[in-house]
Design an enzyme around this catalytic site. Structure first.
Site, PDB file in Angstrom:
ATOM      1  N   ASP A  91       0.800  -1.224   0.000  1.00 57.28           N
ATOM      2  CA  ASP A  91       0.000   0.000   0.000  1.00 57.28           C
ATOM      3  C   ASP A  91       0.833   1.274   0.000  1.00 57.28           C
ATOM      4  O   ASP A  91       0.275   2.380   0.011  1.00 57.28           O
ATOM      5  CB  ASP A  91      -0.948  -0.003   1.202  1.00 57.28           C
ATOM      6  N   ASP A 152      -5.645  -5.289  -5.731  1.00 52.22           N
ATOM      7  CA  ASP A 152      -5.498  -3.902  -5.269  1.00 52.22           C
ATOM      8  C   ASP A 152      -4.111  -3.345  -5.607  1.00 52.22           C
ATOM      9  O   ASP A 152      -3.936  -2.132  -5.761  1.00 52.22           O
ATOM     10  CB  ASP A 152      -5.686  -3.800  -3.749  1.00 52.22           C
TER      11      ASP A 152
HETATM   12  N1  GLY Z   1      -6.978  -2.298  -0.527  1.00 49.47           N
HETATM   13  C1  GLY Z   1      -7.835  -2.804   0.479  1.00 49.47           C
HETATM   14  C2  GLY Z   1      -9.251  -2.584   0.190  1.00 49.47           C
HETATM   15  O1  GLY Z   1      -9.613  -2.140  -0.894  1.00 49.47           O
HETATM   16  O2  GLY Z   1     -10.049  -2.853   1.070  1.00 49.47           O
END
Ligand code: GLY
Length: 374
Positions: A91, A152
């Site tokens: 992230d 993601d």
């Molecule tokens: N990247 C984590 C979510 O979208 O919950």
């Protein structure tokens, strides 16, 4: 009011609301709602960048210097994330594209650029070869998590693409491009539906198979993941000028639209059996709308007007069902679902949804600074 006028009015109301409430959060970060109020946290989770990103978007549109000052005040907490290695995962892209890169882009602040490059260096270390993917969670080569990547992560690549352009060092671009290709091959099914997470053998790189984390089932269709695929592949197509990534984004967008409920607001998973709870996820619609607006700006095989129409339709549905009109509200959208299985932020405001809702509304007006693309 026609649809266009409604969307302009919602943008004006959103910008005014952000200017009014942003100082009430002080040095903390809004994350997800509980009983309709944002829970605030220090900078220790994956969501912090959406708050600074929202401030930078709003600053770009209003030139309200207090928004700029607030976002700047939060940057040292991002440096601490790296200094003290606080919750370091894939992230980093979300976190630093929407804080340090955004700050550099909006103010030409060189220390912010240097910080974003430092985060890119940390992120590229998570590239796993063989397998050619960015490891999502855990310490690098962790026995449980080392083989896992997630859809993601497509959104985190832009920090790497950007770092190669800034430094001239091709390593970041190469890793990002290889990760995008791995995701296209293994995380996107032939019908354009994404898998949420996918495992590879850490030694050989051999693909092992999908396993969901936030979706209903391994082979269902987690709505926000599908939206990440639309947006993430479109950005990868822009940076790499790769038709395959553009095709992937288009296919994912078609699948998203084909499986939407009749009211146009996604449920948290788009392939739910009849006995599963049908919580809404407004954030998935906001992310997908922003991704489709990006597609509409690319050379999308003559289908640009269709993507624009889809994006506008999603935003219309959000306005009809999820946009908060209560004047004292400290958020924009209701009805996001962060993690249905864990009961986190179910049908609540969510800072990630607010960020992409504002990004999409500004993009529609041609007023959004681009913190993802070239
Ligand atoms: N990247 C984590 C979510 O979208 O919950």
């Amino acid at each position: 009011m026609n649809s266009r006028e409604r969307l302009v009015a919602a943008l004006d109301a959103s910008l005014e609301r952000i200017s009014q409430y942003h100082r009430t959060f002080g040095a903390r970060f809004p994350t997800m709602g509980k009983m309709g109020l944002y829970q605030l946290a220090p900078n220790d989770n994956w969501l912090a960048g959406f708050w600074t990103g929202l401030l930078w978007l709003a600053y770009g549109a209003t030139e309200d210097e207090d928004l700029c000052a607030h976002a700047r005040e939060l940057l040292p907490s991002f440096q601490e994330r790296l200094d003290y290695r606080i919750h370091i995962t894939h992230d980093l892209g979300f976190l630093f594209s929407l804080s340090a890169r955004a700050q550099w882009q909006c103010t030409a602040d060189d220390p912010a650029r240097v910080l974003a490059l430092r985060a890119a260096e940390e992120l590229v270390q998570r590239f796993r070869d063989p397998g050619c993917y960015i490891q999502a969670w855990g310490e690098i080569a962790d026995p449980e998590e080392g083989g896992r990547t997630i859809i993601d992560a497509m959104m985190n690549l832009s920090l790497l693409f950007w770092a190669s352009r800034e430094t001239g060092d091709p390593r970041y671009q190469q890793s990002a491009q290889q990760h995008a290709e791995t995701s296209r091959r293994w995380l996107l099914r032939p019908d354009g539906a994404s898998y949420h997470t996918y495992f590879f053998d850490q030694e050989s790189g051999k693909p092992l198979g999908p396993r969901t984390h936030q979706g209903y089932a391994d082979d269902s269709l987690w709505a926000r993941g599908q939206a990440w695929a639309v947006h993430g592949f479109a950005v990868a197509a822009e940076w790499c000028q790769e038709q395959r990534f553009l095709d992937a984004s288009q296919l994912a967008a078609e699948r998203f639209m084909a499986e939407l409920p009749a009211d146009g607001v996604p449920t948290w998973d788009l392939r739910l059996p009849s006995n599963a709870p049908r919580y809404r996820d407004s954030s998935a619609a906001a992310i997908a709308a922003a991704g489709m607006l990006r597609l509409a700006q690319l050379d999308a095989g003559g289908r640009e007007a269709e993507y624009l129409g889809w994006a506008q339709g999603l935003l219309d549905s959000l306005l009809s069902h999820c946009f908060e009109t209560y004047p004292g509200a400290q958020y924009l959208l209701r009805n996001a679902t962060v993690h249905a299985h864990k009961g986190w932020g179910v049908e609540e405001p969510f800072i990630c949804g607010d960020y992409f809702f504002l990004e999409a509304l500004l993009m529609l007006q041609g007023r959004a600074p681009d913190f993802w693309g070239p």
